[in-house]
Design a protein around this motif. Structure first.
Motif, PDB file in Angstrom:
ATOM      1  N   LEU A   1       3.858   7.140   1.564  1.00 27.29           N
ATOM      2  CA  LEU A   1       2.876   6.460   2.401  1.00 27.29           C
ATOM      3  C   LEU A   1       1.636   7.319   2.612  1.00 27.29           C
ATOM      4  O   LEU A   1       1.679   8.548   2.476  1.00 27.29           O
ATOM      5  N   SER A   2       0.546   6.651   2.973  1.00 28.65           N
ATOM      6  CA  SER A   2      -0.728   7.327   3.220  1.00 28.65           C
ATOM      7  C   SER A   2      -1.188   7.050   4.635  1.00 28.65           C
ATOM      8  O   SER A   2      -0.853   6.015   5.234  1.00 28.65           O
TER       9      SER A   2
ATOM     10  N   PRO B   1       9.787   5.309  -0.437  1.00 29.55           N
ATOM     11  CA  PRO B   1       8.333   5.082  -0.348  1.00 29.55           C
ATOM     12  C   PRO B   1       7.549   6.380  -0.137  1.00 29.55           C
ATOM     13  O   PRO B   1       8.050   7.341   0.447  1.00 29.55           O
TER      14      PRO B   1
ATOM     15  N   ARG C   1       6.440   3.941  -4.879  1.00 28.54           N
ATOM     16  CA  ARG C   1       7.899   4.028  -4.838  1.00 28.54           C
ATOM     17  C   ARG C   1       8.345   5.013  -5.906  1.00 28.54           C
ATOM     18  O   ARG C   1       7.970   4.905  -7.074  1.00 28.54           O
TER      19      ARG C   1
ATOM     20  N   ASP D   1       0.840  -1.202   0.000  1.00 28.86           N
ATOM     21  CA  ASP D   1       0.000   0.000   0.000  1.00 28.86           C
ATOM     22  C   ASP D   1       0.877   1.255   0.000  1.00 28.86           C
ATOM     23  O   ASP D   1       0.751   2.124   0.872  1.00 28.86           O
ATOM     24  N   GLU D   2       1.742   1.342  -1.015  1.00 26.69           N
ATOM     25  CA  GLU D   2       2.634   2.497  -1.091  1.00 26.69           C
ATOM     26  C   GLU D   2       3.094   2.711  -2.526  1.00 26.69           C
ATOM     27  O   GLU D   2       3.026   1.806  -3.368  1.00 26.69           O
TER      28      GLU D   2
ATOM     29  N   SER E   1       5.722  11.663   0.468  1.00 29.84           N
ATOM     30  CA  SER E   1       7.102  11.201   0.660  1.00 29.84           C
ATOM     31  C   SER E   1       7.669  11.758   1.963  1.00 29.84           C
ATOM     32  O   SER E   1       7.078  12.653   2.583  1.00 29.84           O
TER      33      SER E   1
ATOM     34  N   TYR F   1      -0.819  10.212  -0.729  1.00 28.62           N
ATOM     35  CA  TYR F   1       0.440   9.538  -0.404  1.00 28.62           C
ATOM     36  C   TYR F   1       1.556  10.580  -0.407  1.00 28.62           C
ATOM     37  O   TYR F   1       1.710  11.334  -1.375  1.00 28.62           O
TER      38      TYR F   1
END
Length: 453
Positions: free
Chosen positions: A327-328, A325, A319, A316-317, A342, A340
């Motif tokens: 992320l959320s 990554p 790149r 769930d990310e 960084s 999302y």
């Protein structure tokens, strides 16, 4: 030698057979063959009294309306005159030479009364569609969806700003205004006041969709089967994109419920490529969305777009090109979007920052909740089936051109959303009947010879 017509005494008796004077190739012969109103009386029986004088046969009124919409006769007063004078129209309506034609006012009384209370025009439309199914004109594999804007019977000058629109409910109201206010009262959630509201037809939407000056309009939404271009459902909405897209769900569900028809693929333009509709097609209905994705995530300034970032569904990310990554938090925004982000420190020392996020401290990527369905649509857009679907989509556009140019329905005669629905149903019924007559009736020797040549 020049001949002269002698005006003698008129004969006392005539031997005249109306059937002999209708050409075998006349369109109404084909339409009559495929129009079955045998169940109409049973459908309308609850709306008639068992006593009193017999009414005008409702089948006669429906046949006359079909004549009007098939041949672009927009005025009911003129329709009565044409049926009175035209032998082919009399034959189709089951009227003899001495039979009286109903008064034009009869149509209004029945349209706003019995026909509307019992949804008679949709009943007729679906009976014609059943005949199309029986004749094998509906494949059921591919459907196409689109909407076309039709001008309302409302003057551009007779409008007020939406926030200023108000009516005195204690005084008598016109039918379109009354229906509009009833719809507002029944709505589950309040709607934002429109920019402009017509005082004569408030349900019509102020729009400038085709370009040029704005006007009040409704949209006719067609769901067609791409095999022969048969209209499998039609819906009337205000000329508003949200309502047009929502009509797609209603029509697909209604056709599946009433005729057990669910397409393998649904074809549409970019207006139907939103995240919600694509998610509904893929996840709920299991239909292939042959629709361009509505996507504004790709950048046009030369910087890195979302396609340059790799999505990892298991983690769930995203790149980035450098492997870092994004992320959320897992909490979607109001428009069902996950953001999302960084890491600030990763971006600060990255050599691609000037191409990735030159104006911000770190990179953000918005991902729709239904992004997996959008990915399915993107993947389908690279296939040969998708390219074929783009050609099939022209069939629904041709029906709209036929509707406006041949049937002359470029402006509504009646006011209100319910009346717009009635007009669109009758027009779609006429188009399906004309399609069956053109496809299934035997050609005349001259037409057959021209086809072979």
């Amino acid at each position: 030698m020049m001949g002269r017509l002698e005006a003698g005494q008129a004969p006392l008796f005539y031997a005249f057979n109306l059937e002999d004077h209708i050409p075998a190739s006349h369109m109404l012969r084909g339409i009559d063959q495929f129009l079955d109103l045998g169940e109409l009386h049973q459908h309308l029986a609850p709306h008639y009294s068992h006593t009193g004088r017999p009414s005008i046969d409702p089948a006669l009124l429906i046949r006359m309306l079909i004549v009007g919409y098939c041949f672009g006769i927009r005025s009911e007063r003129r329709l009565c005159e044409e049926v009175h004078l035209n032998l082919a129209y009399r034959w189709f309506c089951r009227l003899g030479l001495e039979d009286a034609v109903p008064d034009h006012s009869t149509f209004s009384k029945n349209r706003h009364g019995r026909f509307r209370d019992n949804d008679t025009l949709r009943f007729v439309f679906e009976k014609v569609l059943e005949r199309c199914l029986a004749e094998g004109l509906v494949g059921g594999e591919g459907f196409a969806i689109d909407a076309s804007v039709i001008k309302a019977d409302a003057n551009r000058q007779r409008g007020v700003p939406g926030v200023d629109a108000a009516w005195d409910r204690e005084s008598p109201l016109t039918r379109p205004v009354r229906e509009y206010l009833e719809a507002l009262d029944e709505a589950e959630a309040p709607r934002t006041p429109p920019k402009n509201v017509s005082l004569t037809d408030p349900a019509a939407q102020w729009t400038a969709a085709p370009g040029g000056p704005a006007f009040y309009a409704y949209s006719t939404n067609y769901l067609i089967d791409v095999k022969a271009g048969v209209i499998v459902d039609v819906e009337a909405t205000p000329a508003y994109k949200t309502d047009e897209v929502e009509a797609t769900r209603n029509m697909v569900d209604r056709v599946e419920q009433r005729f057990d028809l669910k397409p393998t693929r649904l074809i549409g333009d970019t207006a139907y490529g939103t995240s919600e509709i694509l998610g509904w097609m893929v996840d709920e209905k299991g239909i292939e969305p042959h629709v361009p994705v509505w996507d504004k995530a790709e950048r046009k300034d030369g910087s890195l777009g979302r396609s340059d970032f790799r999505w990892d569904a298991d983690a769930d990310e995203y790149r980035c090109p450098k492997g870092k990554p994004l992320l959320s938090s897992g909490k979607p925004t109001a428009d069902n979007t996950l953001i999302y982000r960084s890491n600030l420190h990763d971006c600060a020392r990255c050599e691609l920052k000037s191409k990735c996020c030159p104006n911000t401290t770190h990179r953000r990527i918005a991902r729709q909740v239904n992004e997996s369905a959008r990915d399915v649509a993107r993947q389908l857009s690279t296939t040969k089936r998708y390219a074929q679907s783009r050609r099939h989509r022209k069939k629904v556009e041709m029906l709209f051109a036929h509707l406006k140019r041949i049937l002359r329905l470029d402006r509504l005669r009646l006011r209100g959303l319910k009346s717009a629905r009635d007009e669109f149903l009758l027009a779609a019924t006429a188009q399906n009947l004309r399609r069956m007559a053109a496809w299934l009736m035997p050609k005349s020797p001259e037409a057959a010879m021209a086809t072979t040549l």
